[in-house]
Design an enzyme around this catalytic site. Structure first.
Site, PDB file in Angstrom:
ATOM      1  N   SER A 228      45.269  78.479  67.647  1.00  0.00           N
ATOM      2  CA  SER A 228      44.871  79.859  68.448  1.00  0.00           C
ATOM      3  C   SER A 228      45.743  80.712  68.332  1.00  0.00           C
ATOM      4  CB  SER A 228      44.780  79.204  70.050  1.00  0.00           C
ATOM      5  OG  SER A 228      44.179  78.229  70.158  1.00  0.00           O
TER       6      SER A 228
ATOM      7  N   HIS B 157      34.894  86.487  63.965  1.00  0.00           N
ATOM      8  CA  HIS B 157      34.972  85.657  62.935  1.00  0.00           C
ATOM      9  C   HIS B 157      34.981  84.202  62.824  1.00  0.00           C
ATOM     10  CE1 HIS B 157      39.266  84.561  64.149  1.00  0.00           C
ATOM     11  NE2 HIS B 157      38.973  85.650  64.965  1.00  0.00           N
TER      12      HIS B 157
ATOM     13  N   HIS C 210      36.825  72.672  67.711  1.00  0.00           N
ATOM     14  CA  HIS C 210      37.371  71.684  68.787  1.00  0.00           C
ATOM     15  C   HIS C 210      36.588  70.764  69.283  1.00  0.00           C
ATOM     16  CE1 HIS C 210      39.989  75.323  68.636  1.00  0.00           C
ATOM     17  NE2 HIS C 210      41.001  74.760  69.149  1.00  0.00           N
TER      18      HIS C 210
ATOM     19  N   TYR D 234      36.473  69.885  72.236  1.00  0.00           N
ATOM     20  CA  TYR D 234      35.907  70.454  73.717  1.00  0.00           C
ATOM     21  C   TYR D 234      34.578  71.349  73.771  1.00  0.00           C
ATOM     22  CZ  TYR D 234      38.845  74.403  72.836  1.00  0.00           C
ATOM     23  OH  TYR D 234      39.399  75.691  72.349  1.00  0.00           O
ATOM     24  N   GLU D 235      34.549  71.818  72.421  1.00  0.00           N
ATOM     25  CA  GLU D 235      33.287  72.737  71.995  1.00  0.00           C
ATOM     26  C   GLU D 235      32.143  71.910  71.979  1.00  0.00           C
ATOM     27  OE1 GLU D 235      34.746  76.520  69.579  1.00  0.00           O
ATOM     28  OE2 GLU D 235      35.747  74.662  68.724  1.00  0.00           O
TER      29      GLU D 235
ATOM     30  N   ALA E 297      48.588  76.205  69.675  1.00  0.00           N
ATOM     31  CA  ALA E 297      49.335  76.519  70.767  1.00  0.00           C
ATOM     32  C   ALA E 297      49.238  75.826  72.073  1.00  0.00           C
ATOM     33  CB  ALA E 297      48.502  77.910  71.303  1.00  0.00           C
TER      34      ALA E 297
ATOM     35  N   MET F  99      44.773  70.684  73.120  1.00  0.00           N
ATOM     36  CA  MET F  99      43.613  70.364  73.082  1.00  0.00           C
ATOM     37  C   MET F  99      43.151  70.222  71.362  1.00  0.00           C
ATOM     38  SD  MET F  99      42.036  72.767  75.666  1.00  0.00           S
ATOM     39  CE  MET F  99      42.886  73.327  77.396  1.00  0.00           C
ATOM     40  N   SER F 100      44.128  70.072  70.440  1.00  0.00           N
ATOM     41  CA  SER F 100      43.701  69.980  69.280  1.00  0.00           C
ATOM     42  C   SER F 100      44.699  69.115  68.400  1.00  0.00           C
ATOM     43  CB  SER F 100      43.628  71.178  68.698  1.00  0.00           C
ATOM     44  OG  SER F 100      45.123  72.011  68.487  1.00  0.00           O
TER      45      SER F 100
ATOM     46  N   ASN G  23      52.792  78.909  77.042  1.00  0.00           N
ATOM     47  CA  ASN G  23      52.859  78.678  78.633  1.00  0.00           C
ATOM     48  C   ASN G  23      53.528  77.660  78.996  1.00  0.00           C
ATOM     49  OD1 ASN G  23      50.067  77.884  77.624  1.00  0.00           O
ATOM     50  ND2 ASN G  23      50.307  76.611  79.582  1.00  0.00           N
TER      51      ASN G  23
ATOM     52  N   HIS H 211      43.999  82.042  79.834  1.00  0.00           N
ATOM     53  CA  HIS H 211      43.826  82.144  78.553  1.00  0.00           C
ATOM     54  C   HIS H 211      44.424  83.395  77.909  1.00  0.00           C
ATOM     55  CE1 HIS H 211      42.116  81.532  74.434  1.00  0.00           C
ATOM     56  NE2 HIS H 211      41.397  82.579  74.422  1.00  0.00           N
TER      57      HIS H 211
HETATM   58  N1  HPA Z   1      47.391  72.920  77.919  1.00  0.00           N
HETATM   59  C1  HPA Z   1      46.464  72.541  77.069  1.00  0.00           C
HETATM   60  N2  HPA Z   1      46.140  73.386  75.917  1.00  0.00           N
HETATM   61  C2  HPA Z   1      46.830  74.444  75.941  1.00  0.00           C
HETATM   62  C3  HPA Z   1      47.915  74.883  76.856  1.00  0.00           C
HETATM   63  C4  HPA Z   1      47.922  74.209  78.191  1.00  0.00           C
HETATM   64  O1  HPA Z   1      48.806  74.462  79.005  1.00  0.00           O
HETATM   65  N3  HPA Z   1      48.333  76.123  76.229  1.00  0.00           N
HETATM   66  C5  HPA Z   1      47.877  76.527  75.242  1.00  0.00           C
HETATM   67  N4  HPA Z   1      46.955  75.520  74.861  1.00  0.00           N
END
Ligand code: HPA
Length: 274
Positions: A30, A61, A83, A85-86, A113, A211-212, A235, A247
């Site tokens: 991401s 895209h 992903h 989750y999708e 990320a 999440m990946s 973050n 996000h």
């Molecule tokens: N948690 C899960 N997935 C993420 C996060 C998070 O804090 N930041 C970016 N992807």
């Protein structure tokens, strides 16, 4: 997903890129997805043109495979991933990585990320994944095993081998991009974790939450490939951060880290491919 479907996708990659083999694959996470577009001489193939490839449903895209060949050592760059989750089934989540390994890639670089949960991590840090914890109870190898892809019970003792991390540290030093190391915990998402879940992950030994990456790492290892994982801490994880997660914050940190991430990959990829 059968071996035949993957072989058809790999044949399409060979035909469309004109390159019979590739040595390294990089999956862009991401906010990091535009790396390949700036590579000189890249051959671009839309995922939609590759049989069996899942096409990401995100804004604008739909995913592109790029082939580049620094010093005549071809590399695949996969921009756009799908992903769990999708709602994608795991065989589609890992399809592009499996295709890349069938194309000859013995090293798979997975970038993402992630939230920072470990002590001493800050937004903007680039962290090499030393190992992972699967907190989802999902696994891409569930179901009948195809022995042509790999063994029924693959060893996971060294998914992210130390020598690849050392190469990355050295590339980071050359590029002036310091790298940390940590353990990545896979949460299903798409809701971010609660503060209690982040504390649980910390107590289990995790430094990063995301999440990946983990399903792709399992599938790559199943096929005998070696994995290098690179997380961008976009973050601090929930409860460690004093402010609610968004996000937008994730995207903004990724944007700010873009030049360091690019410098790291530019220094690292030719060496991994050599
Ligand atoms: N948690 C899960 N997935 C993420 C996060 C998070 O804090 N930041 C970016 N992807």
């Amino acid at each position: 997903m059968s071996h035949d479907e993957l072989a058809a996708a790999a044949a399409a990659v060979r035909e469309r890129t004109g390159r019979p083999t590739h040595t390294v694959a990089v999956v862009l996470g991401s906010g990091l997805g535009d790396y390949a577009a700036i590579l000189p001489g890249a051959i671009a193939v839309p995922y939609a043109d590759l049989p069996g490839f899942p096409v990401p449903r995100v804004e604008g895209h739909g995913g592109t495979l790029y082939s580049v060949a620094p010093q005549d050592r071809p590399i695949l760059v996969l921009s756009g991933r799908v992903h769990t989750y999708e709602g994608w089934p795991l065989d589609k989540v890992v399809f592009a990585v499996r295709t890349a390994v069938l194309c000859g890639c013995g090293i798979v670089v997975l970038t993402n990320a992630a939230g920072g949960a470990g002590d001493g991590l800050a937004a903007g840090d680039l962290v090499l994944i030393r190992d992972h914890i699967n907190l989802t109870t999902r696994n891409p190898l569930v179901g009948a095993n195809d022995d042509r892809l790999g063994p029924r019970f693959p060893d996971m003792s060294a998914v992210y081998p130390a020598d690849l991390r050392q190469m990355a540290h050295r590339a980071g030093e050359r590029a002036g991009v310091p790298l940390k190391e940590g353990i990545y915990a896979w949460f299903l998402g798409p809701s971010y974790e609660t503060p209690a879940e982040v504390q649980m992950a910390r107590r289990l030994g995790a430094d990063l939450v995301g999440m990946s990456t983990v399903p792709e790492a399992i599938a790559a290892r199943h096929m005998g490939a070696r994995v290098l994982g690179i997380s961008l801490v976009t973050n601090l994880a929930a409860g460690i951060s004093p402010v609610p997660l968004s996000h937008e914050e994730v995207q903004q940190t990724a944007q700010e880290a873009r030049s360091r991430f690019t410098a790291l990959l530019d220094a690292l990829l030719p060496e991994l491919a050599a």
